[in-house]
Design a protein around this motif. Structure first.
Motif, mmCIF file in Angstrom:
data_model
loop_
_atom_site.group_PDB
_atom_site.id
_atom_site.type_symbol
_atom_site.label_atom_id
_atom_site.label_comp_id
_atom_site.label_asym_id
_atom_site.label_seq_id
_atom_site.Cartn_x
_atom_site.Cartn_y
_atom_site.Cartn_z
ATOM 1 N N LEU A 1 18.573 5.280 24.104
ATOM 2 C CA LEU A 1 19.483 6.117 23.298
ATOM 3 C C LEU A 1 20.932 5.908 23.714
ATOM 4 O O LEU A 1 21.835 5.837 22.876
ATOM 5 C CB LEU A 1 19.095 7.600 23.438
ATOM 6 C CG LEU A 1 17.811 7.994 22.695
ATOM 7 C CD1 LEU A 1 17.432 9.417 23.032
ATOM 8 C CD2 LEU A 1 17.996 7.854 21.198
ATOM 9 N N SER A 2 21.171 5.818 25.015
ATOM 10 C CA SER A 2 22.555 5.631 25.462
ATOM 11 C C SER A 2 23.066 4.260 25.059
ATOM 12 O O SER A 2 24.258 4.102 24.758
ATOM 13 C CB SER A 2 22.675 5.840 26.967
ATOM 14 O OG SER A 2 21.793 4.981 27.640
ATOM 15 N N SER B 1 26.857 1.149 19.233
ATOM 16 C CA SER B 1 27.391 1.532 17.919
ATOM 17 C C SER B 1 28.856 1.921 18.047
ATOM 18 O O SER B 1 29.658 1.646 17.145
ATOM 19 C CB SER B 1 26.588 2.696 17.329
ATOM 20 O OG SER B 1 26.760 3.843 18.130
ATOM 21 N N ALA C 1 24.736 6.349 13.697
ATOM 22 C CA ALA C 1 23.705 6.135 14.713
ATOM 23 C C ALA C 1 24.090 6.707 16.078
ATOM 24 O O ALA C 1 23.276 7.320 16.761
ATOM 25 C CB ALA C 1 23.419 4.643 14.839
ATOM 26 N N GLY C 2 25.339 6.495 16.469
ATOM 27 C CA GLY C 2 25.751 6.861 17.826
ATOM 28 C C GLY C 2 25.743 8.348 18.078
ATOM 29 O O GLY C 2 25.162 8.821 19.058
ATOM 30 N N LEU D 1 20.815 13.834 20.403
ATOM 31 C CA LEU D 1 19.405 13.765 20.787
ATOM 32 C C LEU D 1 19.275 13.607 22.306
ATOM 33 O O LEU D 1 18.393 14.194 22.933
ATOM 34 C CB LEU D 1 18.740 12.586 20.063
ATOM 35 C CG LEU D 1 17.229 12.461 20.223
ATOM 36 C CD1 LEU D 1 16.536 13.694 19.671
ATOM 37 C CD2 LEU D 1 16.722 11.211 19.520
ATOM 38 N N MET D 2 20.173 12.812 22.886
ATOM 39 C CA MET D 2 20.125 12.582 24.344
ATOM 40 C C MET D 2 20.269 13.875 25.128
ATOM 41 O O MET D 2 19.631 14.055 26.165
ATOM 42 C CB MET D 2 21.266 11.642 24.757
ATOM 43 C CG MET D 2 20.872 10.198 24.779
ATOM 44 S SD MET D 2 22.222 9.237 25.414
ATOM 45 C CE MET D 2 22.022 9.511 27.148
ATOM 46 N N PHE E 1 22.263 2.835 22.268
ATOM 47 C CA PHE E 1 22.643 3.055 20.862
ATOM 48 C C PHE E 1 24.064 3.609 20.783
ATOM 49 O O PHE E 1 24.895 3.145 20.000
ATOM 50 C CB PHE E 1 21.706 4.067 20.188
ATOM 51 C CG PHE E 1 20.359 3.508 19.824
ATOM 52 C CD1 PHE E 1 20.108 2.141 19.923
ATOM 53 C CD2 PHE E 1 19.347 4.339 19.368
ATOM 54 C CE1 PHE E 1 18.869 1.622 19.587
ATOM 55 C CE2 PHE E 1 18.118 3.831 19.025
ATOM 56 C CZ PHE E 1 17.867 2.475 19.138
ATOM 57 N N VAL E 2 24.311 4.630 21.591
ATOM 58 C CA VAL E 2 25.623 5.286 21.558
ATOM 59 C C VAL E 2 26.721 4.281 21.868
ATOM 60 O O VAL E 2 27.717 4.154 21.139
ATOM 61 C CB VAL E 2 25.660 6.456 22.562
ATOM 62 C CG1 VAL E 2 27.040 7.087 22.581
ATOM 63 C CG2 VAL E 2 24.609 7.493 22.208
ATOM 64 N N SER F 1 22.352 10.027 18.113
ATOM 65 C CA SER F 1 21.665 9.617 19.343
ATOM 66 C C SER F 1 22.180 10.416 20.531
ATOM 67 O O SER F 1 21.414 10.815 21.409
ATOM 68 C CB SER F 1 21.887 8.127 19.612
ATOM 69 O OG SER F 1 21.353 7.363 18.578
ATOM 70 N N PHE F 2 23.492 10.613 20.526
ATOM 71 C CA PHE F 2 24.092 11.349 21.647
ATOM 72 C C PHE F 2 23.580 12.783 21.689
ATOM 73 O O PHE F 2 23.234 13.302 22.755
ATOM 74 C CB PHE F 2 25.617 11.331 21.510
ATOM 75 C CG PHE F 2 26.318 11.957 22.677
ATOM 76 C CD1 PHE F 2 26.325 11.318 23.918
ATOM 77 C CD2 PHE F 2 26.956 13.171 22.559
ATOM 78 C CE1 PHE F 2 26.954 11.882 24.998
ATOM 79 C CE2 PHE F 2 27.580 13.753 23.640
ATOM 80 C CZ PHE F 2 27.585 13.107 24.865
#
Lengths: 164, 252
Positions: free
Chosen positions: B193-194, B200, B211-212, B218-219, B196-197, B215-216
């Motif tokens: 996930l990180s 992106s 996306a970023g 969600l993290m 992705f952040v 994801s953040f």
């Protein structure tokens, strides 16, 4: 995956240090310190249980003492009531007796006084009779010039006084 | 995957005993940190005051928790395992939580040694060995009756025995692998996930928004979940050890 790739190179070091540090944890912390902590907890629990027991016992004793105090108090109160009633009865009797004695004295005095009054009245009546007889004799002597016997006049006066 | 790499520290790569390498690695360092942190934690609670302070209360909560767990699963015989289960539970708990520390922002690298089955395997085999030793010492060969539950029909005794034997022998693997997999999966998920952040964010603002950013967010949730998992996995490890010890102590 480093866990598998490095397994052959690192397994001995992993196992060795794991045993060293977990062994230290177990023997020093687990066997050395945890029993002391648990002992403290157990001691506290027993102390609390003991204190509760002692408090319960003290409460029961206080209850018993209160009960006995109440009984004593009730007995004392009953005794006091009996004493008061007795004193009251004695006082009443005494008063009655004294009243009766006083009554007797007073009756005596009244009788005496009545007797005195009656005597005085009789004396006064005699006096009046005498005075009236003398007056009547004087009047008769002067008016009719008769000299009557004193006894006769007195009897006549007495007759008149008695019958009005 | 770099976060799982084991590296020798302080030039200790060549240390060895009887030909076996015992390099003091970053993994060993975090074992040491967990041990020291646990030592400080328990020492701070060992003041033995009749009226406990907060720290003592916290330590007593953990010992009481382990004590209650053993009492519930093993019964009065379980009292003697409190030091072992306490060490096991707290060591794993501290390892899991320390491995989640966000000290990456300081340029340091947290290492979760419970994400290595070479480490969790040692603990699992140790627990399993204790179960075997206690079982055979206490019940001698009667311990094998553990593999034949009450009320098994005579015809089924042999197959059931083997099924139970396999399920028994699988225990150390399931014990060690469960912890390793749970810890590793959580860390990998956070890493993915990180990435992705960051990727992106480096690409363009539109992609970051799509996306970023989610994801953040969600993290953040998964970080909280990981803290929960760190506790739960330590608890599961300790609890299963208790259950296995119950088999050894009381058969069934």
């Amino acid at each position: 995956m480093p866990q598998i790739e490095q397994l052959a190179a690192t397994y001995s070091s992993q196992i060795f240090w794991m045993l060293v540090f977990f062994g230290f944890t177990f023997f020093v912390i687990g066997r050395g310190m945890v029993p002391k902590v648990m002992d403290t907890v157990a001691k506290r629990d027993t102390q609390i249980a003991d204190d509760l027991l002692a408090a319960e016992r003290a409460r029961k004793q206080a209850d018993a003492e209160e009960e006995s105090w109440r009984e004593r108090e009730n007995a004392n109160r009953a005794k006091a009531h009996a004493l008061i009633a007795e004193a009251r009865a004695t006082a009443a009797t005494e008063t009655e007796q004294r009243l009766a004695a006083a009554q007797v004295t007073i009756d005596g005095k009244i009788a005496e006084a009545e007797a005195g009054i009656a005597a005085a009245r009789k004396a006064a009546a005699d006096e009046i009779e005498t005075v009236a007889a003398e007056a009547a004799r004087d009047i008769i002597g002067r008016v009719a010039g008769l000299s009557l016997d004193e006894g006769q006049v007195r009897a006549a006066v007495k007759e008149n006084l008695v019958h009005g | 995957m770099h976060q799982f790499t084991i590296e020798p520290l302080f030039g200790s790569g060549h240390w060895s005993i009887a030909g076996y390498n015992i390099a003091f690695t970053n993994s060993a360092l975090w074992m040491a940190i967990a041990t020291v942190a646990l030592l400080i934690f328990v020492a701070g609670g060992s003041k033995r005051q009749l009226v406990p302070g907060r720290w003592q209360m916290a330590v007593e909560t953990f010992t009481g928790f382990v004590d209650g767990m053993l009492a519930a699963n093993v019964g009065p015989n379980g009292k003697k395992y409190v030091p072992y289960i306490f060490s096991l539970f707290m060591f794993i708990l501290f390892a899991n939580v320390l491995g989640l520390l966000p000290i990456g922002v300081l340029g340091l690298h947290a290492f979760t040694f419970t994400s290595h089955f070479s480490a969790t395997g040692v603990l699992a085999i140790m627990s399993f060995a204790i179960v075997l030793i206690v079982g055979f010492a206490k019940h001698k060969l009667h311990f094998f009756s553990l593999f034949v539950p009450h009320g098994t029909p005579a015809a089924m005794v042999v197959p059931i025995f083997f099924v139970e034997l396999v399920s028994f022998l699988v225990r150390p693997f399931s014990l060690g692998l469960r912890l390793f997999v749970a810890m590793m999966a959580g860390h990998v998920l956070l890493e993915v996930l990180s990435s992705f952040v960051i990727d992106s964010g480096n690409a363009n603002i539109g992609l970051f928004a799509i996306a970023g950013l989610p994801s953040f967010i969600l993290m953040i949730g998964i970080c909280a979940l990981e803290l929960l998992v760190a506790g739960i996995q330590a608890y599961v490890f300790a609890l299963l050890t208790c259950v296995y010890l119950n088999d050894a102590e009381n058969l069934h």
